[in-house]
Write a protein that holds these residues in place. Structure first.
Motif, PDB file in Angstrom:
ATOM      1  N   GLY A  48     -41.060   3.799  15.076  1.00  0.00           N
ATOM      2  CA  GLY A  48     -40.930   5.246  15.032  1.00  0.00           C
ATOM      3  C   GLY A  48     -40.980   5.933  16.367  1.00  0.00           C
ATOM      4  O   GLY A  48     -40.551   7.085  16.487  1.00  0.00           O
ATOM      5  N   GLU A  49     -41.496   5.247  17.410  1.00  0.00           N
ATOM      6  CA  GLU A  49     -41.580   5.896  18.711  1.00  0.00           C
ATOM      7  C   GLU A  49     -40.216   5.881  19.406  1.00  0.00           C
ATOM      8  O   GLU A  49     -39.326   5.082  19.076  1.00  0.00           O
ATOM      9  CB  GLU A  49     -42.628   5.212  19.587  1.00  0.00           C
ATOM     10  CG  GLU A  49     -42.252   3.831  20.065  1.00  0.00           C
ATOM     11  CD  GLU A  49     -43.345   3.189  20.905  1.00  0.00           C
ATOM     12  OE1 GLU A  49     -44.439   3.760  21.009  1.00  0.00           O
ATOM     13  OE2 GLU A  49     -43.098   2.094  21.441  1.00  0.00           O
ATOM     14  N   GLY A  69     -39.516   2.494   3.773  1.00  0.00           N
ATOM     15  CA  GLY A  69     -39.810   3.859   3.344  1.00  0.00           C
ATOM     16  C   GLY A  69     -40.888   3.957   2.292  1.00  0.00           C
ATOM     17  O   GLY A  69     -41.471   5.033   2.094  1.00  0.00           O
ATOM     18  N   GLU A  70     -41.163   2.842   1.596  1.00  0.00           N
ATOM     19  CA  GLU A  70     -42.201   2.835   0.569  1.00  0.00           C
ATOM     20  C   GLU A  70     -43.512   2.267   1.087  1.00  0.00           C
ATOM     21  O   GLU A  70     -44.448   2.039   0.314  1.00  0.00           O
ATOM     22  CB  GLU A  70     -41.713   2.033  -0.646  1.00  0.00           C
ATOM     23  CG  GLU A  70     -40.473   2.658  -1.304  1.00  0.00           C
ATOM     24  CD  GLU A  70     -40.009   1.867  -2.507  1.00  0.00           C
ATOM     25  OE1 GLU A  70     -40.573   0.773  -2.755  1.00  0.00           O
ATOM     26  OE2 GLU A  70     -39.087   2.328  -3.201  1.00  0.00           O
ATOM     27  N   ASP A  92     -29.396   3.788  19.513  1.00  0.00           N
ATOM     28  CA  ASP A  92     -29.819   5.097  20.007  1.00  0.00           C
ATOM     29  C   ASP A  92     -30.666   5.823  18.970  1.00  0.00           C
ATOM     30  O   ASP A  92     -30.367   6.940  18.537  1.00  0.00           O
ATOM     31  CB  ASP A  92     -28.602   5.949  20.383  1.00  0.00           C
ATOM     32  CG  ASP A  92     -29.006   7.219  21.143  1.00  0.00           C
ATOM     33  OD1 ASP A  92     -30.083   7.222  21.745  1.00  0.00           O
ATOM     34  OD2 ASP A  92     -28.233   8.201  21.106  1.00  0.00           O
ATOM     35  N   MET A  93     -31.754   5.184  18.587  1.00  0.00           N
ATOM     36  CA  MET A  93     -32.639   5.728  17.559  1.00  0.00           C
ATOM     37  C   MET A  93     -34.058   5.249  17.819  1.00  0.00           C
ATOM     38  O   MET A  93     -34.291   4.404  18.693  1.00  0.00           O
ATOM     39  CB  MET A  93     -32.173   5.272  16.176  1.00  0.00           C
ATOM     40  CG  MET A  93     -32.239   3.762  15.958  1.00  0.00           C
ATOM     41  SD  MET A  93     -31.688   3.256  14.315  1.00  0.00           S
ATOM     42  CE  MET A  93     -32.971   3.998  13.299  1.00  0.00           C
ATOM     43  N   PRO A  94     -35.053   5.794  17.103  1.00  0.00           N
ATOM     44  CA  PRO A  94     -36.434   5.364  17.306  1.00  0.00           C
ATOM     45  C   PRO A  94     -36.635   3.880  16.990  1.00  0.00           C
ATOM     46  O   PRO A  94     -35.803   3.255  16.328  1.00  0.00           O
ATOM     47  CB  PRO A  94     -37.222   6.257  16.333  1.00  0.00           C
ATOM     48  CG  PRO A  94     -36.357   7.456  16.142  1.00  0.00           C
ATOM     49  CD  PRO A  94     -34.954   6.953  16.184  1.00  0.00           C
ATOM     50  N   ARG A  95     -37.742   3.336  17.453  1.00  0.00           N
ATOM     51  CA  ARG A  95     -38.063   1.931  17.215  1.00  0.00           C
ATOM     52  C   ARG A  95     -38.034   1.611  15.722  1.00  0.00           C
ATOM     53  O   ARG A  95     -38.549   2.380  14.901  1.00  0.00           O
ATOM     54  CB  ARG A  95     -39.456   1.600  17.747  1.00  0.00           C
ATOM     55  CG  ARG A  95     -39.637   1.795  19.248  1.00  0.00           C
ATOM     56  CD  ARG A  95     -38.860   0.785  20.031  1.00  0.00           C
ATOM     57  NE  ARG A  95     -39.187   0.848  21.468  1.00  0.00           N
ATOM     58  CZ  ARG A  95     -38.421   0.323  22.420  1.00  0.00           C
ATOM     59  NH1 ARG A  95     -37.295  -0.294  22.114  1.00  0.00           N
ATOM     60  NH2 ARG A  95     -38.791   0.421  23.677  1.00  0.00           N
ATOM     61  N   THR A  96     -37.459   0.458  15.386  1.00  0.00           N
ATOM     62  CA  THR A  96     -37.371   0.042  13.986  1.00  0.00           C
ATOM     63  C   THR A  96     -38.559  -0.807  13.553  1.00  0.00           C
ATOM     64  O   THR A  96     -38.706  -1.103  12.366  1.00  0.00           O
ATOM     65  CB  THR A  96     -36.085  -0.758  13.749  1.00  0.00           C
ATOM     66  OG1 THR A  96     -36.077  -1.902  14.625  1.00  0.00           O
ATOM     67  CG2 THR A  96     -34.854   0.089  14.027  1.00  0.00           C
ATOM     68  N   ALA A 138     -33.484  -9.689   8.343  1.00  0.00           N
ATOM     69  CA  ALA A 138     -34.763 -10.264   7.927  1.00  0.00           C
ATOM     70  C   ALA A 138     -35.674  -9.233   7.271  1.00  0.00           C
ATOM     71  O   ALA A 138     -36.632  -9.581   6.580  1.00  0.00           O
ATOM     72  CB  ALA A 138     -35.472 -10.888   9.127  1.00  0.00           C
ATOM     73  N   PHE A 139     -35.393  -7.938   7.501  1.00  0.00           N
ATOM     74  CA  PHE A 139     -36.215  -6.883   6.914  1.00  0.00           C
ATOM     75  C   PHE A 139     -35.710  -6.440   5.543  1.00  0.00           C
ATOM     76  O   PHE A 139     -36.262  -5.528   4.939  1.00  0.00           O
ATOM     77  CB  PHE A 139     -36.254  -5.667   7.852  1.00  0.00           C
ATOM     78  CG  PHE A 139     -36.904  -5.949   9.179  1.00  0.00           C
ATOM     79  CD1 PHE A 139     -38.010  -6.762   9.268  1.00  0.00           C
ATOM     80  CD2 PHE A 139     -36.392  -5.394  10.344  1.00  0.00           C
ATOM     81  CE1 PHE A 139     -38.616  -7.022  10.492  1.00  0.00           C
ATOM     82  CE2 PHE A 139     -36.992  -5.639  11.575  1.00  0.00           C
ATOM     83  CZ  PHE A 139     -38.108  -6.455  11.647  1.00  0.00           C
TER      84      PHE A 139
END
Length: 332
Positions: A48-49, A69-70, A92-96, A138-139
């Motif tokens: 999220g960072e 998300g859950e 180009d997005m927050p850490r996954t 893998a997620f």
């Protein structure tokens, strides 16, 4: 970090991600990296960072945790050498995911400028995108599939570790099964297994069926796009001996059709042994007409079947389509 030597281009060239790269091509990147040391337990990144850097790990291990998300976490343990933090920069997005050192590690840190320089190194972008897609796959939560005998297996995209899961001896693939799949009496080589299980999910897409969420792998099905026409792809699948005759091949054909049609593939080709009646029968349900290519080898081309011709529900179609789309379009 005081006292640590700056990274050399030769050190970078020894890393797997730069395999085949000349050391002189890595000099611009080497000048933009700074050394990293971290003790076990050190949090390197948080989900999220904002992403401002990536890590090239030379030694040690990390734990990568993605929480969906859950609030359900998925945990991966990875060992150096590897790249960490590239997914957020690529997208180009927050850490996954959150990354924590599980034992002392060493490596190097690079910012946006270093990342751009690294992407300019020949071959690195393709390698990085493929690796990022594999990590994101893998997620994914596997889809439970009820077979016609009321037993349950799980469907998900292939992962690099599935090479070991498919060859660990717990699931039998007899010589006859392997011969019909690979059209050779020889056991698949390590390089072939790497090709089969470490894919890009775009030009080479693979579904696996597992016994339980964690495996082992009992079957796989794949399509590989034609290099000259991305709307055409060759299909193949293999099912463990004890799992044959339960409708797995037919289901995997449907799952391949969902993934392929959703990404622009319009025709399937197949090259099979003439006596591989099981695969021929599956393809004939979708209009396959066979032509002899060589002694004992036949080929066919069919249209990728639409939903109305598949023996799966609309709900399952949407689940499979969403999962395939997630990994195919995970990066750029």
């Amino acid at each position: 970090m005081a006292g640590l030597a700056a990274v050399s281009a030769d050190e970078l060239a020894a890393l797997e991600i730069f395999k085949g790269c000349r050391a002189d091509a890595l000099v611009p990147l080497a000048t933009q990296l700074r050394p990293l040391e971290a003790a076990a337990g050190k949090v390197l990144m948080r989900q999220g960072e904002r992403a401002e850097s990536f890590l090239l790990l030379n030694s040690g291990k990390v734990e990568i945790t993605h929480t969906d998300g859950e609030g359900v976490p998925t945990v991966l343990e990875l060992a150096a050498p590897l790249v960490v933090g590239e997914i957020a920069l690529l997208r180009d997005m927050p850490r996954t995911a959150t990354v924590v050192a599980t034992e002392p590690l060493t490596g190097w840190v690079g910012g946006h400028s270093a990342f751009a320089t690294m992407l300019d190194v020949p071959g690195v972008t393709d390698t990085m995108v493929r690796t990022a897609r594999q990590r994101l796959a893998a997620f994914i939560t596997p889809i439970p599939i009820q077979l016609r005998d009321d037993s349950w297996l799980y469907l998900r995209p292939v992962l690099p570790g599935d090479s070991e899961r498919a060859t660990d001896g717990t699931i039998e693939f007899s010589d006859e099964t392997l011969y019909r799949r690979f059209q050779t009496p020889h056991t698949p080589s390590k390089s072939l297994m790497t090709y089969l299980f470490e894919v890009d999910y775009k030009d080479h897409f693979v579904w696996v069926m597992t016994e339980g969420r964690e495996g082992p792998v009992v079957a796989d099905a794949r399509f590989v796009r034609d290099e000259n026409d991305p709307t055409v792809a060759e299909v193949a699948f293999i099912v463990g001996d004890d799992y044959q005759g339960r409708g797995i091949g037919s289901f995997l054909m449907s799952a391949l059709a969902v993934a392929a049609r959703g990404d622009g593939v319009r025709r399937f080709t197949a090259r099979v042994l003439a006596d591989n009646l099981a695969m021929r029968k599956i393809l004939e349900r979708f209009g396959a007409q066979w032509e002899r290519e060589d002694l004992g080898i036949v080929t066919t081309t069919i249209d990728v079947p639409p939903l109305r011709e598949l023996s799966i529900s609309k709900v399952l179609y949407r689940e499979i389509h969403a999962m395939a789309r997630q990994v195919m379009r995970a990066v750029g």
